[in-house]
Motif scaffolding. Structure first.
Motif, short mmCIF file in Angstrom:
data_model
loop_
_atom_site.label_atom_id
_atom_site.label_comp_id
_atom_site.label_asym_id
_atom_site.label_seq_id
_atom_site.Cartn_x
_atom_site.Cartn_y
_atom_site.Cartn_z
N VAL A 35 37.65 59.30 37.29
CA VAL A 35 37.60 58.24 36.28
C VAL A 35 38.60 57.13 36.61
CG1 VAL A 35 39.27 59.25 34.65
CG2 VAL A 35 37.39 57.83 33.81
N ALA A 36 39.67 57.44 37.33
CA ALA A 36 40.64 56.41 37.70
C ALA A 36 40.01 55.38 38.64
CB ALA A 36 41.87 57.04 38.35
N TYR A 37 39.11 55.81 39.50
CA TYR A 37 38.43 54.88 40.42
C TYR A 37 37.69 53.81 39.61
CZ TYR A 37 39.02 58.23 44.31
OH TYR A 37 39.53 59.05 45.27
N LEU A 38 37.00 54.23 38.53
CA LEU A 38 36.28 53.28 37.71
C LEU A 38 37.23 52.30 37.02
CD1 LEU A 38 33.55 55.61 36.17
CD2 LEU A 38 33.33 54.06 38.12
N ARG A 39 38.42 52.77 36.64
CA ARG A 39 39.42 51.87 36.06
C ARG A 39 39.89 50.85 37.10
NH1 ARG A 39 42.07 56.42 34.10
NH2 ARG A 39 43.85 55.90 35.41
N TYR A 40 40.10 51.29 38.35
CA TYR A 40 40.51 50.35 39.40
C TYR A 40 39.43 49.28 39.58
CZ TYR A 40 43.63 54.25 40.72
OH TYR A 40 44.54 55.27 40.72
N PHE A 41 38.16 49.70 39.60
CA PHE A 41 37.07 48.75 39.77
C PHE A 41 37.03 47.76 38.59
CE2 PHE A 41 34.49 52.27 42.10
CZ PHE A 41 35.25 52.09 43.25
N ASP A 42 37.15 48.28 37.37
CA ASP A 42 37.09 47.45 36.17
C ASP A 42 38.22 46.42 36.15
OD1 ASP A 42 35.84 46.89 33.54
OD2 ASP A 42 37.74 47.62 32.75
N THR A 43 39.42 46.85 36.50
CA THR A 43 40.55 45.93 36.52
C THR A 43 40.35 44.86 37.58
OG1 THR A 43 42.09 47.60 35.71
CG2 THR A 43 43.05 45.74 36.91
N ALA A 44 39.93 45.25 38.78
CA ALA A 44 39.70 44.27 39.85
C ALA A 44 38.63 43.27 39.44
CB ALA A 44 39.32 44.99 41.15
N MET A 45 37.56 43.73 38.82
CA MET A 45 36.48 42.85 38.39
C MET A 45 37.01 41.80 37.41
SD MET A 45 32.98 43.84 36.34
CE MET A 45 33.93 44.61 35.04
N ASN A 46 37.78 42.24 36.43
CA ASN A 46 38.28 41.31 35.42
C ASN A 46 39.32 40.34 35.99
OD1 ASN A 46 36.94 41.79 32.76
ND2 ASN A 46 37.43 43.88 33.38
N VAL A 47 40.15 40.79 36.91
CA VAL A 47 41.09 39.87 37.57
C VAL A 47 40.33 38.85 38.41
CG1 VAL A 47 43.00 39.68 39.21
CG2 VAL A 47 43.03 41.49 37.49
N ALA A 48 39.28 39.29 39.10
CA ALA A 48 38.45 38.35 39.87
C ALA A 48 37.83 37.31 38.95
CB ALA A 48 37.37 39.11 40.65
N LEU A 49 37.31 37.73 37.81
CA LEU A 49 36.74 36.79 36.84
C LEU A 49 37.79 35.79 36.37
CD1 LEU A 49 34.52 39.24 34.76
CD2 LEU A 49 33.69 37.18 35.94
N LEU A 50 38.99 36.28 36.07
CA LEU A 50 40.08 35.39 35.63
C LEU A 50 40.44 34.40 36.73
CD1 LEU A 50 42.38 37.93 33.78
CD2 LEU A 50 41.30 35.91 32.76
N GLU A 51 40.62 34.89 37.95
CA GLU A 51 41.04 34.01 39.04
C GLU A 51 39.97 32.97 39.40
OE1 GLU A 51 42.76 35.78 42.49
OE2 GLU A 51 44.35 36.71 41.33
N HIS A 52 38.72 33.27 39.10
CA HIS A 52 37.64 32.32 39.37
C HIS A 52 37.28 31.48 38.14
CE1 HIS A 52 37.19 34.83 42.95
NE2 HIS A 52 36.61 33.77 43.48
N GLY A 53 38.10 31.56 37.09
CA GLY A 53 37.88 30.73 35.90
C GLY A 53 36.66 31.10 35.09
N ALA A 54 36.22 32.36 35.19
CA ALA A 54 34.99 32.78 34.51
C ALA A 54 35.23 33.74 33.36
CB ALA A 54 34.04 33.41 35.53
#
Length: 162
Positions: A35-54
């Protein structure tokens, strides 16, 4: 994710996020819990969205929200605490109201893909929860992160991105 995935190199992902497992991520068997792997993916996805202004996290935001309608992971190698990790992020498919996200989790000491994951986000109106077309910001983020899965060579050779 019904088909068998193969490990991909870090170069298969257009954006990367560095992270480390927390002590609490380990299970009774001494390895990082699935389940930690899914948390890492979720966090990375949201940081990518933030960094791309989305992604607008302000209380006054009126744009659509992304709901995860499908997720999953396939595991190739064990990760144990402590470790230095990198999550590779890419968009694998762009729909009218949805994005398919692809992830690779890399153990930097071992230089190998430990897992691959996928999330499908459907973007919906905050109030009605009905699907909405991607906003220009989401579309720009998707275009920047898109990597066609059909053109990325499958290899077990793992190197750091240049």
């Amino acid at each position: 994710m019904s088909e068998r995935l193969e490990p991909l190199p870090q170069e298969a992902y257009g954006w990367h996020y560095a992270t480390v497992p927390q002590w609490a991520d380990s299970d009774v068997y001494g390895h990082v819990n699935n389940v930690a792997y899914l948390r890492y993916f979720d966090t990375a996805m949201n940081v990518a969205l933030l960094e791309h202004g989305a992604l607008d996290l302000s209380a006054s935001s009126a744009g659509p929200i992304g709901l995860v309608v499908r997720n999953g992971a396939q595991f190739f190698r064990e990760i144990t605490f402590p470790a230095s990790l990198r999550v590779g992020v890419r968009i694998e498919a762009i729909g009218r109201t949805s994005l398919t996200w692809g992830f690779g989790l890399f153990d930097l000491a071992k230089g190998a893909c430990a897992a691959r994951g996928q999330f499908v986000h459907v973007y919906v109106d905050r109030a009605t929860r009905r699907p909405m077309p991607l906003t220009p910001a989401l579309r720009a983020c998707a275009d920047a992160l898109f990597r066609d899965p059909a053109t990325v060579p499958v290899t077990d050779k793992q190197e750091a991105p240049k």
